[in-house]
Design a protein around this motif. Sequence first.
Motif, short mmCIF file in Angstrom:
data_model
loop_
_atom_site.label_atom_id
_atom_site.label_comp_id
_atom_site.label_asym_id
_atom_site.label_seq_id
_atom_site.Cartn_x
_atom_site.Cartn_y
_atom_site.Cartn_z
N ILE A 77 0.84 -1.20 0.00
CA ILE A 77 0.00 0.00 0.00
C ILE A 77 0.87 1.25 0.00
N GLU A 78 1.94 1.23 0.78
CA GLU A 78 2.85 2.38 0.80
C GLU A 78 3.52 2.56 -0.56
N ASP A 79 3.90 1.47 -1.20
CA ASP A 79 4.49 1.57 -2.54
C ASP A 79 3.51 2.18 -3.53
N ALA A 80 2.25 1.83 -3.42
CA ALA A 80 1.23 2.40 -4.31
C ALA A 80 1.09 3.90 -4.08
N LYS A 81 1.15 4.33 -2.82
CA LYS A 81 1.06 5.77 -2.54
C LYS A 81 2.25 6.52 -3.11
N VAL A 82 3.43 5.93 -2.97
CA VAL A 82 4.63 6.57 -3.52
C VAL A 82 4.54 6.66 -5.04
N LYS A 83 4.03 5.62 -5.67
CA LYS A 83 3.88 5.61 -7.12
C LYS A 83 2.87 6.66 -7.59
N LEU A 84 1.78 6.80 -6.84
CA LEU A 84 0.78 7.82 -7.18
C LEU A 84 1.35 9.22 -7.01
N LYS A 85 2.14 9.42 -5.96
CA LYS A 85 2.77 10.72 -5.75
C LYS A 85 3.71 11.07 -6.89
N ARG A 86 4.47 10.10 -7.35
CA ARG A 86 5.38 10.35 -8.46
C ARG A 86 4.62 10.66 -9.74
N LEU A 87 3.51 9.97 -9.94
CA LEU A 87 2.68 10.24 -11.12
C LEU A 87 2.11 11.65 -11.07
#
Length: 578
Positions: free
Chosen positions: A509-519
């Motif tokens: 879940i944390e990886d998904a949040k980081v990925k969304l932030k980068r997007l």
Amino acid sequence: MLNSFLDLTPSAAAFWRRRVYQFSTCAAAYNSQALRDNEAHSEDYETYQRRRKTEWKRRQGGQSFLDHLIINVRGGKGGNGCAAFHREKFLPFGPPSGGNGGRGGDVYILPTPELTTLTSVAKRVRGENGGNGQGTWQNGKNGAPLVIRVPLGTIVREIPRGDPRRTKDEWEAEAEALEGLEPAEKQAKMRDNRWVHYPRYSESNVERDAFKEAEQLLFKQERDRRYARRKREIEHPIYMDLDKEVEVEEDPNLPLGLPRKDALGHLVASGGQGGLGNPHFLSQDNRSPKFATRGHEGERITLSLELKLLADIGLVGIPNAGKSTLLRALTGGRAQTEVAGYAFTTLNPVIGVVRVAADGSFEGGLSEGMVHEETLIEEAQKQTKMEEGAFADALTRNQQAHSDAVTRGFGAGHRFDIIEHFRFTIADNPGLISKASENVGLGHSFLRSMERSLALVYVVDFSSPAPWDEIAILRDELEQYLPGMSNKARMVIANKADLLAADSDTASIEDAKVKLKRLEEYVEKKLTVEDEYGNQRSLDIVPISAKYSQNLKKVVGLMQEYVVEAREESKREREHQS
């Protein structure tokens, strides 16, 4: 084996060597076919069949969807006039009584909202010919008008002279047919194309002064028509943007069953005038005219039809990004798009209608939580046919409820009840690939269907390693096809977000949040555009799961705002122009 070959003659040995080579070649072909069969059976049979169907359609060049077409249109030929004289009892030498020929049928083009492709339009269109005149003053019947029905959003252009795709007009066609003939033979052929003579009077009519005067007048009128046609082609070539339906006001003064000309659409090719009967040439000097004129050829024209679908929102994404699944989820299963787990499932643009209620709920939102996937439909259909016998229909309550829910979710006869407050259309366009702007594959066809959308929405696969790279490809292809087209983009939909959070693991879940932030950072840095008023506008980013209908209400709300804003802007522009 070697000794047996040595005992043979050279010709016999060569024969057996050829047979051995043929046998080895056939064995290799058989082995390769066996490998292909094993590969086919290694994947799901239904998926394999759909893949073969998709590849076959692509090899056919997308014939099921046609968005550009060259057509040759010809108005109907006018009917011939009649050279006859009235005869009745005690009146052996009556007056001339030949009727006029009927007018050839005109050809119209009519935008039709029910059509979505140019496949039904013929490449050669010819209007109905007029009827010939007859004796006792009977005029010929006029040819019926012919209507070419095209989809809304079709652009009609006349192909100019000098273009090799353009067909010859009626005068050029006649000149080509007379090429190579002697002058006397050419003159006789031209007269046969224009005049009708009373039986056994063709040679004597040519010598009469009345015929020579009528012939000169006929050529002068023909020359004037040709000049007017050339002038119209130069000054006012045909160009029509058929983005609206033809509005026709009812006329109570018209006879019953007679349509207004406006209802037929836009005139593109006029039919030829009918020929004149011999009473038209009656004069003080010529009391017994024994000639009449033939009908005129209809107008010939070559048109280019280009279809640019009209949709409020256009979905733009690479193949297998989930656009078709998203459209199904937004429309409540009304849009029957092809859904499968391989690329290039959608070959033709599909338009769906999103119906929104006053409170912001939409038709597809009533099925929130339902799985929008093609395999579940097949499972629900197979489940009811699982057994043959007395207990074939004896499903449990849970099985029956699941089967009904899956079927209803894909529009199989069921319609969700909603009080519609606002509606807009969404176009599911085929996936874009790199170099689509260079017309790789059917790139221009794909991009042409997005050009007239009020707003564009990027759909990316959020589960891919780098979804921002997909956005870069999509933006570059739009700009290379039409500069400024990427400015229509208003939103980035990060689809398949459920795959990243499939596990309850906190790290994923944390990886998904980081990925969304980068997007979000990439979109804000690379895709911020400036509108016509100088304001900076960034794209909205919404992570969703189209498969499970999650977070779609926010998507619909934003899309509604884009459509309302674009429609108001278009209305202001029309008022300013008027």
